[in-house]
Design a protein around this motif. Structure first.
Motif, PDB file in Angstrom:
ATOM      1  N   ASP A  69       0.873  -1.169   0.078  1.00 55.65           N
ATOM      2  CA  ASP A  69       0.021  -0.067   0.066  1.00 55.65           C
ATOM      3  C   ASP A  69       0.930   1.175   0.150  1.00 55.65           C
ATOM      4  OD1 ASP A  69      -1.850   1.832   0.486  1.00 55.65           O
ATOM      5  OD2 ASP A  69      -2.830   1.054   1.964  1.00 55.65           O
ATOM      6  N   TYR A  70       1.329   1.442  -1.244  1.00 53.06           N
ATOM      7  CA  TYR A  70       2.396   2.555  -1.184  1.00 53.06           C
ATOM      8  C   TYR A  70       1.469   4.110  -1.108  1.00 53.06           C
ATOM      9  CZ  TYR A  70       4.990  -0.635  -3.643  1.00 53.06           C
ATOM     10  OH  TYR A  70       5.801  -1.941  -3.964  1.00 53.06           O
ATOM     11  N   ALA A  71       0.259   4.105  -1.198  1.00 52.45           N
ATOM     12  CA  ALA A  71      -0.342   5.500  -0.919  1.00 52.45           C
ATOM     13  C   ALA A  71      -0.418   5.612   0.464  1.00 52.45           C
ATOM     14  CB  ALA A  71      -1.824   5.519  -1.528  1.00 52.45           C
ATOM     15  N   ALA A  72      -0.726   4.676   1.472  1.00 51.24           N
ATOM     16  CA  ALA A  72      -0.667   4.700   2.847  1.00 51.24           C
ATOM     17  C   ALA A  72       0.918   5.049   3.284  1.00 51.24           C
ATOM     18  CB  ALA A  72      -1.168   3.604   3.409  1.00 51.24           C
ATOM     19  N   MET A  73       1.727   4.472   2.637  1.00 52.95           N
ATOM     20  CA  MET A  73       3.292   4.869   3.101  1.00 52.95           C
ATOM     21  C   MET A  73       3.569   6.305   2.770  1.00 52.95           C
ATOM     22  SD  MET A  73       4.766   1.359   1.568  1.00 52.95           S
ATOM     23  CE  MET A  73       6.675   1.784   1.728  1.00 52.95           C
ATOM     24  N   TYR A  74       3.224   6.618   1.490  1.00 50.24           N
ATOM     25  CA  TYR A  74       3.359   8.120   1.070  1.00 50.24           C
ATOM     26  C   TYR A  74       2.649   9.223   2.042  1.00 50.24           C
ATOM     27  CZ  TYR A  74       4.342  12.035  -2.020  1.00 50.24           C
ATOM     28  OH  TYR A  74       4.930  13.272  -2.713  1.00 50.24           O
ATOM     29  N   ALA A  75       1.528   8.794   2.514  1.00 53.20           N
ATOM     30  CA  ALA A  75       0.911   9.704   3.329  1.00 53.20           C
ATOM     31  C   ALA A  75       1.619  10.178   4.841  1.00 53.20           C
ATOM     32  CB  ALA A  75      -0.412   9.148   3.671  1.00 53.20           C
ATOM     33  N   LEU A  76       2.414   9.102   5.073  1.00 49.42           N
ATOM     34  CA  LEU A  76       3.229   9.094   6.317  1.00 49.42           C
ATOM     35  C   LEU A  76       4.765   9.741   6.136  1.00 49.42           C
ATOM     36  CD1 LEU A  76       2.690   5.542   7.597  1.00 49.42           C
ATOM     37  CD2 LEU A  76       1.914   7.624   8.642  1.00 49.42           C
ATOM     38  N   LEU A  77       5.097  10.432   5.070  1.00 52.14           N
ATOM     39  CA  LEU A  77       6.447  11.014   4.531  1.00 52.14           C
ATOM     40  C   LEU A  77       6.007  12.413   5.009  1.00 52.14           C
ATOM     41  CD1 LEU A  77       7.250   9.595   1.220  1.00 52.14           C
ATOM     42  CD2 LEU A  77       7.774   8.526   3.322  1.00 52.14           C
ATOM     43  N   SER A  78       7.385  12.970   5.464  1.00 51.84           N
ATOM     44  CA  SER A  78       7.336  14.227   5.896  1.00 51.84           C
ATOM     45  C   SER A  78       7.239  15.189   4.489  1.00 51.84           C
ATOM     46  CB  SER A  78       9.031  14.792   6.363  1.00 51.84           C
ATOM     47  OG  SER A  78       9.828  14.591   5.296  1.00 51.84           O
ATOM     48  N   LYS A  79       6.635  16.333   4.776  1.00 50.67           N
ATOM     49  CA  LYS A  79       6.549  17.416   3.746  1.00 50.67           C
ATOM     50  C   LYS A  79       7.486  17.583   2.923  1.00 50.67           C
ATOM     51  CE  LYS A  79       2.023  18.309   4.703  1.00 50.67           C
ATOM     52  NZ  LYS A  79       0.896  18.021   3.731  1.00 50.67           N
ATOM     53  N   ILE A  85       9.755  14.112  -4.002  1.00 48.92           N
ATOM     54  CA  ILE A  85       9.560  12.942  -4.758  1.00 48.92           C
ATOM     55  C   ILE A  85       7.872  12.683  -4.982  1.00 48.92           C
ATOM     56  CG2 ILE A  85       9.584  11.344  -2.864  1.00 48.92           C
ATOM     57  CD1 ILE A  85      10.550   9.065  -4.734  1.00 48.92           C
ATOM     58  N   SER A  86       7.479  12.351  -6.040  1.00 50.04           N
ATOM     59  CA  SER A  86       6.086  12.479  -6.217  1.00 50.04           C
ATOM     60  C   SER A  86       5.642  10.995  -5.564  1.00 50.04           C
ATOM     61  CB  SER A  86       5.518  12.380  -7.843  1.00 50.04           C
ATOM     62  OG  SER A  86       6.109  11.319  -8.377  1.00 50.04           O
ATOM     63  N   GLN A  87       4.208  10.736  -5.543  1.00 43.73           N
ATOM     64  CA  GLN A  87       3.581   9.422  -5.040  1.00 43.73           C
ATOM     65  C   GLN A  87       4.098   8.329  -5.942  1.00 43.73           C
ATOM     66  OE1 GLN A  87      -0.155   9.360  -3.230  1.00 43.73           O
ATOM     67  NE2 GLN A  87      -0.438   7.311  -4.057  1.00 43.73           N
ATOM     68  N   ALA A  88       3.995   8.607  -7.422  1.00 40.06           N
ATOM     69  CA  ALA A  88       4.213   7.529  -8.502  1.00 40.06           C
ATOM     70  C   ALA A  88       5.720   7.370  -8.250  1.00 40.06           C
ATOM     71  CB  ALA A  88       3.665   8.166  -9.760  1.00 40.06           C
ATOM     72  N   ASP A  89       6.580   8.149  -8.304  1.00 39.62           N
ATOM     73  CA  ASP A  89       7.901   7.892  -8.092  1.00 39.62           C
ATOM     74  C   ASP A  89       8.302   7.181  -7.027  1.00 39.62           C
ATOM     75  OD1 ASP A  89       8.317   9.002 -10.875  1.00 39.62           O
ATOM     76  OD2 ASP A  89       9.196  10.871  -9.982  1.00 39.62           O
ATOM     77  N   PHE A  90       7.644   7.575  -5.779  1.00 37.63           N
ATOM     78  CA  PHE A  90       7.841   6.774  -4.663  1.00 37.63           C
ATOM     79  C   PHE A  90       7.674   5.360  -4.881  1.00 37.63           C
ATOM     80  CE2 PHE A  90       6.220   5.440  -0.757  1.00 37.63           C
ATOM     81  CZ  PHE A  90       7.025   5.320   0.201  1.00 37.63           C
ATOM     82  N   GLY A  91       6.304   5.172  -5.192  1.00 40.83           N
ATOM     83  CA  GLY A  91       5.838   3.659  -5.598  1.00 40.83           C
ATOM     84  C   GLY A  91       6.640   2.829  -6.554  1.00 40.83           C
TER      85      GLY A  91
END
Length: 758
Positions: A69-79, A85-91
């Motif tokens: 669940d990369y979306a949930a992980m990305y929501a926990l990243l600092s501003k 990094i974008s959510q797509a690139d992060f995933g």
């Protein structure tokens, strides 16, 4: 020193005095202790809150990673991280890393945390379980910052692996074994890597050579010349029309003249399916990994460029046929230069799969269905081994190979065909069973205690036990057809059966007798008896064959008399698959044991050692007493041996002892589905295992006219190596079946040299 001690004691006394006396007149006072409880923490001043637990935030992050669940992980990243990094690139970073590692699962353990007012560190251990290089375990420190009262993770690639600093990334050097072969039970190749030729024609260039080309390709493909001609007859004259594929060996044995004008061949190398497809719906096909499959297979250790099994045996046996990939995992810099090596494993050769299918029997089963939609199943009575499983129409598995020149011309047409050749009608086709359903219905009648094998009933043209409804026996319909031709209703097929026993009712397939049984059971509050027996016979549920897809069918409990009378003759909402029927027919023949159908005989390693051997699997027993089962067996034998039996003329002259049952099922189409099922009882004479055979031919006609002769064709092939008669399309209703001597049957397509078993 003494002064100091006096000051200390004075202080203690003052403290005790302030706390009050320990006792009054020897009674302890509440709230007093020489060791009082710790003073409770004071309530924090307004505006000050506790620092939250950083481990909780990290746990949520790592759990989301386990679930992808990369979306949930990305929501926990600092501003700051999200800005970088974008959510797509992060995933994609995670997908790329996990895919390259071939990590299909992971575990983690939190080790420690260190909190500061606005920052934190969480120390955790992560273990990636990879397909290629084993477990990769690392200890990682995550840095978190407090934003709006919540911990947020400062992310960089070292949270995946500590080695991924800067622009470094992972790279896998793959070692991919050759795909394993598929053979029939005797070692005849069905699928293997091979050089092959795509064969086609340019109609406008054929000229006078057209007739020769038709004959040449007919010999190669095993179909009539006019069938070959029809493949390109309406094509644009100057366009290329793909026809088929063959190996050089196949073309040589068929004596194909490659010099003929207008005949085109293009060589390619790939996984090849011999003889234009042996049991194509069973074997299935391979195709390149699709984009939506890529992550799944990369995590299993695939590079992503391999051919994988998409259906049938190719799919279900993928883990054996693909072998074990090997690889070395590296960390490389932005220029692809080696930084470090993480792990490695060696490849293991693929295994070969030997099917229970007999290539010769399968060939004639497929040929028997030419021109019809339907299915044939041949199964050993006492093992469940499937010797042939044909589904028509067929399809060319080689079209799924992109390097095949014919693929671009024909694959799209195959995918859009309305007759659904990709469906395995033997296991996925769901049909009303017609009068074959009278076999479990007879078993239910006997087990109810209301009927015995010799219970009689007057079977006439009409059934009148339903208020206001008259149902007609099949003999009435035949009589009306004969009258329309100016003939009398004086044949076995056009006269009512008269007073008959229950066994004779099955032999004659008397509809009124079985309608009477259904009404009788329904009125005795036994409406579920036939349903329960049919389900116990394995109808309406998967057989567990496993290696190919199968449908369930449907057997329900009737709630009205109309539903009951429809069900008992295999109509209404009765839906079964041919493989279900083959299994219960085999059980009738073997004395009551339901075997799980098997398509795999052996899995063999590259060095010739067996990896897995077939073992019969008994899945249940027919719930019927032995003497009652014997009565059903005898009635099925009469179907073939008694002159009044519905298959007597179709089997005339065939000396193999057998039992059988005809079936004709209405579907709403102009012509009904034709069924014939049966089994042999000749092992003691021939030494060959006894078999059950099921034939279903969609929208063709009466079971005795169409399916029964095909059943005979399969029995002759099994015992004599090839058919001895041609299944005819019978003449006017009531004409006896006269076997036609063998002759005019298309020559069997030459096969490649069989590969001897190691």
């Amino acid at each position: 020193m003494r002064l100091t001690r006096r000051i200390i004691w004075i202080s203690i006394l003052l403290l005790l005095t302030a706390c009050g006396p320990a006792s009054v007149n020897g009674t302890p006072q509440p709230g007093f202790s020489l060791f009082p409880s710790p003073t409770p923490l004071r309530t924090p001043p307004v505006g000050i809150t506790h620092v939250p637990d950083a481990e909780s935030a990290m746990t949520i992050y790592l759990e989301a990673l386990k679930n992808g669940d990369y979306a949930a992980m990305y929501a926990l990243l600092s501003k700051a991280t999200q800005n970088s990094i974008s959510q797509a690139d992060f995933g994609k970073k995670y997908d790329d890393a996990l895919n390259t590692m071939s990590a299909s699962k992971l575990d983690y353990q939190l080790l420690s945390e260190q909190l500061n007012p606005t920052s934190a560190q969480v120390n955790f251990q992560i273990t990636y379980h990879t397909a290629l290089v084993g477990d990769i375990q690392r200890t990682i420190i995550a840095h978190l910052v407090l934003e709006q009262g919540k911990w947020r993770i400062q992310w960089d690639p070292t949270l995946i692996l500590p080695e991924l600093t800067g622009s470094d990334q992972l790279a896998m050097d793959y070692q991919i074994p050759s795909r394993g072969n598929i053979y029939d039970q005797n070692g005849a190749p069905i699928a293997q890597q091979s050089d092959a030729y795509a064969i086609g024609v340019i109609p406008g260039q054929l000229g006078k050579a057209a007739g020769s080309v038709d004959v040449e390709l007919s010999r190669l493909m095993g179909i009539p010349p006019d069938a070959v001609h029809s493949l390109y007859a309406n094509a644009v004259p100057d366009s290329y029309v793909g026809i088929t594929e063959a190996t050089a060996d196949e073309m040589q044995k068929a004596q194909l003249d490659l010099s003929l004008t207008g005949l085109e061949t293009t060589k390619y190398t790939s996984r090849f399916y011999f003889d234009q497809g042996i049991a194509p719906q069973v074997v299935g096909y391979t195709q390149l990994i699709s984009p939506d499959q890529l992550n799944t297979y990369r995590r299993l250790g695939y590079q992503g460029t391999e051919l994988i099994g998409q259906t049938g045996i190719e799919k279900s046996m993928e883990s054996y046929l693909a072998g074990r990939h090997g690889g070395t995992l590296y960390v490389v810099d932005a220029n692809g230069q080696l930084v470090s090596k993480i792990g490695a494993t060696e490849p293991q050769p693929a295994d070969s799969v030997y099917l229970t299918i007999d290539e010769n029997l399968q060939h004639y089963a497929q040929q028997a269905l030419t021109g019809y939609d339907g299915a044939i199943v041949v199964m050993e009575l006492n093992t469940g081994r499937v010797l042939a499983m044909a589904s028509s129409p067929e399809y060319d598995q080689n079209l799924f190979t992109a390097s095949n020149a014919n693929s671009s011309y024909l694959l799209n047409d195959l995918s859009n065909r309305v007759d659904q050749p990709l469906v395995n009608r033997a296991t996925q086709g769901q049909y009303p069973l017609g009068s074959v359903f009278k076999i479990p219905a007879m078993a239910a009648a006997l087990e109810s205690g209301l009927y015995a094998p010799n219970t009689t009933y007057d079977c006439e043209y009409h059934f009148t036990e339903l208020n206001g409804i008259v149902l007609n026996d099949w003999t009435w319909d035949f009589c009306q057809q004969r009258l329309q031709t100016g003939k009398a209703c004086d044949t076995v097929s056009t006269k009512p059966s008269g007073l008959i026993t229950l066994q004779q009712g099955l032999m004659r397939s008397c509809d009124p007798y079985f309608w009477h049984i259904s009404v009788d059971l329904f009125n005795h509050d036994r409406a579920a008896d036939i349903t329960n027996m049919a389900r116990a016979f394995g109808l309406g549920s998967p057989t567990g064959i496993g290696t190919v897809a199968e449908a369930s069918g449907n057997i329900s409990v009737p709630t009205t008399l109309i539903q009951a009378t429809n069900q008992v003759i295999g109509q209404g909402d009765v839906q079964v698959t041919p493989i279900q029927v083959a299994r219960f027919v085999a059980a009738i023949g073997n004395g009551g044991t339901l075997y799980t159908p098997q398509l795999i005989q052996e899995i063999q390693s590259a060095d010739g050692k067996p990896v897995s051997l077939f073992k019969p699997e008994a899945a249940g027993t027919l719930p019927i007493q032995p003497d009652r089962l014997a009565a059903i067996q005898q009635a099925m034998q009469w179907v073939i041996s008694d002159p009044r039996g519905t298959a007597y003329y179709a089997m005339l002259g065939l000396t193999v002892p057998m039992g059988g049952k005809t079936g004709t099922a209405q579907t709403g189409a102009p012509q009904p589905d034709a069924w014939f099922v049966g089994y042999t009882q000749d092992q003691q004479n021939s030494g060959k295992p006894d078999i059950a055979v099921v034939v279903i031919m969609e929208n063709s006609g009466e079971g005795a006219d169409y399916a029964a002769p095909v059943f005979r064709w399969m029995i002759e092939t099994y015992y004599y190596g090839q058919p001895q008669t041609i299944p005819p399309i019978l003449g006017p209703i009531g004409n006896p079946y006269t076997p036609t001597p063998l002759g005019g049957i298309p020559t069997k397509t030459p096969k490649p040299t069989k590969t001897p078993r190691p």
